[in-house]
Design a protein around this motif. Structure first.
Motif, PDB file in Angstrom:
ATOM      1  N   PHE A   1      -1.504  -9.495  -7.788  1.00  0.00           N
ATOM      2  CA  PHE A   1      -1.726  -8.374  -6.880  1.00  0.00           C
ATOM      3  C   PHE A   1      -0.597  -7.360  -7.083  1.00  0.00           C
ATOM      4  O   PHE A   1       0.561  -7.654  -6.750  1.00  0.00           O
ATOM      5  CB  PHE A   1      -1.741  -8.853  -5.426  1.00  0.00           C
ATOM      6  CG  PHE A   1      -2.837  -9.843  -5.135  1.00  0.00           C
ATOM      7  CD1 PHE A   1      -4.133  -9.419  -4.875  1.00  0.00           C
ATOM      8  CD2 PHE A   1      -2.572 -11.209  -5.133  1.00  0.00           C
ATOM      9  CE1 PHE A   1      -5.144 -10.337  -4.618  1.00  0.00           C
ATOM     10  CE2 PHE A   1      -3.573 -12.128  -4.868  1.00  0.00           C
ATOM     11  CZ  PHE A   1      -4.869 -11.699  -4.622  1.00  0.00           C
ATOM     12  N   PRO A   2      -0.889  -6.169  -7.629  1.00  0.00           N
ATOM     13  CA  PRO A   2       0.157  -5.149  -7.803  1.00  0.00           C
ATOM     14  C   PRO A   2       0.700  -4.691  -6.452  1.00  0.00           C
ATOM     15  O   PRO A   2       0.009  -4.756  -5.427  1.00  0.00           O
ATOM     16  CB  PRO A   2      -0.575  -4.008  -8.509  1.00  0.00           C
ATOM     17  CG  PRO A   2      -1.792  -4.632  -9.120  1.00  0.00           C
ATOM     18  CD  PRO A   2      -2.176  -5.737  -8.180  1.00  0.00           C
ATOM     19  N   LEU A   3       1.932  -4.202  -6.461  1.00  0.00           N
ATOM     20  CA  LEU A   3       2.585  -3.761  -5.233  1.00  0.00           C
ATOM     21  C   LEU A   3       2.923  -2.279  -5.296  1.00  0.00           C
ATOM     22  O   LEU A   3       3.313  -1.761  -6.350  1.00  0.00           O
ATOM     23  CB  LEU A   3       3.863  -4.572  -4.993  1.00  0.00           C
ATOM     24  CG  LEU A   3       3.667  -6.075  -4.743  1.00  0.00           C
ATOM     25  CD1 LEU A   3       5.018  -6.778  -4.657  1.00  0.00           C
ATOM     26  CD2 LEU A   3       2.879  -6.299  -3.466  1.00  0.00           C
ATOM     27  N   LYS A   4       2.768  -1.603  -4.157  1.00  0.00           N
ATOM     28  CA  LYS A   4       3.129  -0.190  -4.037  1.00  0.00           C
ATOM     29  C   LYS A   4       4.045  -0.017  -2.838  1.00  0.00           C
ATOM     30  O   LYS A   4       4.082  -0.857  -1.931  1.00  0.00           O
ATOM     31  CB  LYS A   4       1.877   0.667  -3.873  1.00  0.00           C
ATOM     32  CG  LYS A   4       0.978   0.688  -5.106  1.00  0.00           C
ATOM     33  CD  LYS A   4      -0.166   1.684  -4.948  1.00  0.00           C
ATOM     34  CE  LYS A   4      -0.981   1.783  -6.236  1.00  0.00           C
ATOM     35  NZ  LYS A   4      -2.049   2.820  -6.145  1.00  0.00           N
ATOM     36  N   ASP A   5       4.784   1.113  -2.847  1.00  0.00           N
ATOM     37  CA  ASP A   5       5.606   1.399  -1.666  1.00  0.00           C
ATOM     38  C   ASP A   5       4.775   2.162  -0.643  1.00  0.00           C
ATOM     39  O   ASP A   5       3.572   2.383  -0.828  1.00  0.00           O
ATOM     40  CB  ASP A   5       6.877   2.161  -2.065  1.00  0.00           C
ATOM     41  CG  ASP A   5       6.575   3.524  -2.692  1.00  0.00           C
ATOM     42  OD1 ASP A   5       5.419   4.009  -2.551  1.00  0.00           O
ATOM     43  OD2 ASP A   5       7.482   4.110  -3.309  1.00  0.00           O
TER      44      ASP A   5
ATOM     45  N   LEU B   1       3.497   2.912  -7.434  1.00  0.00           N
ATOM     46  CA  LEU B   1       3.497   1.560  -7.984  1.00  0.00           C
ATOM     47  C   LEU B   1       4.925   1.066  -8.168  1.00  0.00           C
ATOM     48  O   LEU B   1       5.793   1.779  -8.688  1.00  0.00           O
ATOM     49  CB  LEU B   1       2.759   1.542  -9.320  1.00  0.00           C
ATOM     50  CG  LEU B   1       2.432   0.152  -9.901  1.00  0.00           C
ATOM     51  CD1 LEU B   1       1.403  -0.557  -9.021  1.00  0.00           C
ATOM     52  CD2 LEU B   1       1.890   0.281 -11.323  1.00  0.00           C
ATOM     53  N   GLN B   2       5.180  -0.164  -7.748  1.00  0.00           N
ATOM     54  CA  GLN B   2       6.506  -0.770  -7.847  1.00  0.00           C
ATOM     55  C   GLN B   2       6.556  -1.772  -9.002  1.00  0.00           C
ATOM     56  O   GLN B   2       5.528  -2.337  -9.400  1.00  0.00           O
ATOM     57  CB  GLN B   2       6.838  -1.487  -6.536  1.00  0.00           C
ATOM     58  CG  GLN B   2       6.892  -0.570  -5.330  1.00  0.00           C
ATOM     59  CD  GLN B   2       7.970   0.481  -5.471  1.00  0.00           C
ATOM     60  OE1 GLN B   2       9.165   0.178  -5.467  1.00  0.00           O
ATOM     61  NE2 GLN B   2       7.557   1.739  -5.601  1.00  0.00           N
ATOM     62  N   PRO B   3       7.739  -2.021  -9.540  1.00  0.00           N
ATOM     63  CA  PRO B   3       7.875  -3.006 -10.637  1.00  0.00           C
ATOM     64  C   PRO B   3       7.873  -4.431 -10.092  1.00  0.00           C
ATOM     65  O   PRO B   3       8.824  -5.199 -10.291  1.00  0.00           O
ATOM     66  CB  PRO B   3       9.217  -2.638 -11.271  1.00  0.00           C
ATOM     67  CG  PRO B   3      10.015  -2.080 -10.136  1.00  0.00           C
ATOM     68  CD  PRO B   3       9.043  -1.344  -9.263  1.00  0.00           C
ATOM     69  N   ALA B   4       6.817  -4.770  -9.389  1.00  0.00           N
ATOM     70  CA  ALA B   4       6.734  -6.084  -8.750  1.00  0.00           C
ATOM     71  C   ALA B   4       5.269  -6.445  -8.537  1.00  0.00           C
ATOM     72  O   ALA B   4       4.380  -5.589  -8.609  1.00  0.00           O
ATOM     73  CB  ALA B   4       7.484  -6.076  -7.419  1.00  0.00           C
TER      74      ALA B   4
END
Length: 691
Positions: A287-291, A296-299
């Motif tokens: 599951f990609p993560l955003k702030d 898009l975040q590197p997590a």
């Protein structure tokens, strides 16, 4: 009737996650059918599943079949028994064939005739004696899209079956599959649980497996995944992308979920966002993560099926795999940018689209010609036409790039990014992605007409090409997904309100492909059939949809608008009177013989009432109006014209006897109705729209 709970678990090697939602519904359908056939009643049926098991739980399953009482009709009573009520050979033979005593035959009346009936009573069997064969049939009927053999060459399943748990109440049911026999043992988590878990009743099944790190209830497993993701979001001030399909896939990838957060180097953020998301979602199931701002975040969040002593080991392993994937993507991206898309177009001639249709380059040329034809049809000028031509020329160039070869899901997306990097016009670059929209029902639509035009042309080429090769769908067979293609085509046209004439496009494509004369009509019949289904799904009635397609079925947008207009007036009294009049006109003309309804046959001197003259003049005035309105698709004008006509034609039938005794008057009135019928036929068979 006494009842117990039934628990049946099929233990397997890991089943592909994409099959599980279907399997859990299918096993309930099959089970319900089997239990009904055996006359076994139950209160509630549930199905559960993990990667290693499919479980069926029936609560309140009767301990015995319902008794079967069957009445079978035999010969007439008068033929079965004589005047002294003695059985004849007919009665004796019928009773013997049904296995009942002749004296048990009953006399029953059907439609005024008395017949001999045999009443067969079959006492229900014990459920325990039925279950082994019933459950074996159930498993054999559960046929997955892909199946395999492993021990018994006469039986195949999606994955090898390793154990069978079957309990009716507290009794084990010895259902047999190959060399396996149903027992009261299940298995826990492959790494965290026991390899033998004794289950004594259905009531303790879920709890005992939970104690062995198996959450059998997939709904609870999903909630545990989501609650774990929410905890990570709160702790790290991020927001996870949660595509429903990805959530469901993760649910059926694990038996006991352990969500965790991993990271990757910020340098990979230089890749287009869609590339990163595709790698994480489609390839790694993360599951990609955003702030909070949507960046898009590197997590990412992953879901592990194993709780290691040190979860950092799990996290680092997943990060290492993702790093390798992203490193490949960076390499492919940089290598691809060394050669512009325009220079790759000629490489398409090395890819055979179909042996009867040439190469992919041939297809690109066809799509370009169809797209330019559509531009002209829609009235766009040179500026749009030039952009469409360029977009069509580049439309398939990204298919020969390293990135799309490695990540096929990125077709169009990577074409857009490369086109931007190559300095192509922004609208052309967007079109390379938007040509594929919508890809499925409910998908996003193109935001620009350039991509929409190329996408329509591409779909028309696909459908007409298959029509040429006699590959249009028949029955349930649709190997080239043409029904979905047609649906997306109509959704695109209607969603963007593009007044596209599909008939003209199909004709153009048929000429380019050098199709036989009847292919265009076959393709249009197919497209109209799909449009009919979609209009019905929008809530339009059968008769309104049919009439709309008959009038303007080659233009999806106008068919929709006409259907909306007809649906809005169909229940109004004036329209129903007009529809009745249209039917009456047609019926009268059908019964009249030898009528020549050519123009100039109406003689006003034969009119004997004012309403005849009114109707004649109104028809003469409205007919050209309707013709013009049809050309301009002015449905409001058509409806208002019909509204003007209705009171006159209704009064005509109230005051005028069409079949007059005088042959000249009768012929004149029939000719008048023929003119009226010709007017009605301009807008289809109104008589089909009746209350």
């Amino acid at each position: 009737m006494n009842a117990r709970n039934l628990l049946f678990e099929i233990g397997t090697e890991e089943i592909p996650a994409r099959f599980m939602p279907w399997a859990l519904e299918e096993i309930k359908k099959i089970a319900d059918d089997e239990f009904q056939k055996e006359r076994l009643s139950y209160d509630v049926m549930e199905s559960f599943g993990t990667p290693r098991r499919i479980a069926l739980l029936l609560r309140g399953l009767a301990e015995k079949q319902e008794d079967l009482i069957e009445e079978i009709k035999g010969p007439l009573w008068s033929q079965a028994f004589d005047d002294y009520n003695n059985p004849t050979r007919a009665a004796i033979g019928f009773a013997k064939s049904r296995g009942v005593p002749v004296e048990s035959l009953k006399r029953q009346e059907i439609n005024g005739q008395f017949y001999a009936f045999a009443v067969i009573r079959q006492e229900g069997r014990e459920t325990l004696s039925i279950l082994p064969s019933l459950l074996e049939r159930l498993v054999r009927r559960l046929v997955f899209p892909k199946n395999m053999y492993w021990i018994d060459p006469g039986f195949k399943f999606v994955r090898p079956i390793r154990w069978l748990l079957c309990l009716y109440g507290e009794e084990a049911v010895p259902v047999k599959l190959g060399n396996l026999v149903g027992k009261n043992f299940s298995r826990g988590h492959r790494f965290l649980g026991s390899s033998n878990v004794e289950i004594n009743s259905a009531d303790e099944y879920l709890e005992k497996l939970y104690d062995n790190y198996v959450i059998v209830d997939h709904a609870k497993r999903k909630e545990k995944i989501l609650s774990g993701i929410r905890a990570i979001e709160r702790e790290n001030h991020v927001k996870a992308m949660l595509p429903p399909d990805l959530v469901d896939e993760n649910v059926f990838l694990v038996e006991y979920p352990f969500p965790f957060m991993g990271t990757f180097e910020e340098r990979f953020l230089s890749l287009p966002e869609e590339v990163l998301i595709t790698v994480m979602i489609h390839h790694q199931k993360y599951f990609p993560l955003k702030d909070d701002s949507g960046k898009l975040q590197p997590a990412f969040i992953g879901v592990s099926n194993n709780m290691a002593t040190d979860m950092d080991v799990v996290k680092e392993g997943n990060e290492r795999v993702l790093r390798a994937r992203l490193s490949d993507a960076v390499f492919f991206y940089n290598e691809d940018l060394k050669k512009p898309l325009a220079a790759r177009v000629n490489e398409l001639q090395n890819i055979v689209y179909h042996e009867s249709l040439g190469t992919l380059l041939d297809k690109v040329i066809r799509v370009k010609d169809i797209a330019l034809h559509l531009c002209k049809e829609l009235g766009y000028g040179k500026e749009v036409a030039d952009l469409v031509e360029r977009a069509a020329f580049l439309s398939k160039a990204d298919l020969v790039t390293n990135m799309v070869y490695e990540f096929p899901e990125l077709r169009g997306v990577i074409g857009r990014e490369y086109a931007k990097a190559n300095g192509e016009h922004e609208r052309v670059a967007s079109a390379l992605h938007e040509q594929y929209l919508p890809a499925f029902v409910g998908d996003a639509l193109p935001k620009d007409v350039i991509g929409a035009i190329v996408g329509i042309a591409d779909r028309i080429d696909n459908i007409v090409s298959c029509g040429k090769m006699d590959l249009l769908p028949t029955g349930s067979q649709d190997p080239y997904a043409l029904r979905r293609t047609a649906r997306c085509l109509n959704e695109l046209i209607i969603g963007l309100e593009m007044d596209v004439d599909l008939g003209s496009l199909v004709e153009k494509a048929a000429v380019i492909l050098k199709c036989e004369e009847n292919i265009g009509q076959k393709v249009m019949d197919f497209l109209k059939q799909r449009l009919y289904v979609q209009l019905r799904e929008k809530g339009f009635s059968h008769d309104v949809t049919t009439l709309s397609l008959a009038v303007i079925g080659q233009r999806p947008l106008q068919a929709l608008k006409l259907a909306e207009k007809l649906e809005s007036v169909r229940n109004e009294e004036w329209f129903q009177r007009l529809a009745t009049a249209a039917v009456r006109v047609r019926n009268i003309l059908a019964k009249a013989s030898g009528l020549d309804t050519g123009k100039g046959k109406i003689d006003e001197s034969y009119f004997q009432s004012e309403v005849e003259k009114e109707l004649y003049h109104k028809i003469s005035a409205i007919t050209p109006v309707l013709r013009d309105a049809l050309k301009s698709f002015d449905w409001d004008r058509i409806i208002s014209s019909l509204l003007e006509l209705e009171p006159i034609i209704s009064r005509f039938f109230e005051e005028v006897l069409v079949m007059a005794d005088d042959p000249f008057i009768r012929m004149n009135r029939l000719s008048l109705l023929a003119e009226c019928d010709a007017l009605f036929r301009l807008i289809g068979d109104l008589g089909t729209i009746r209350e």
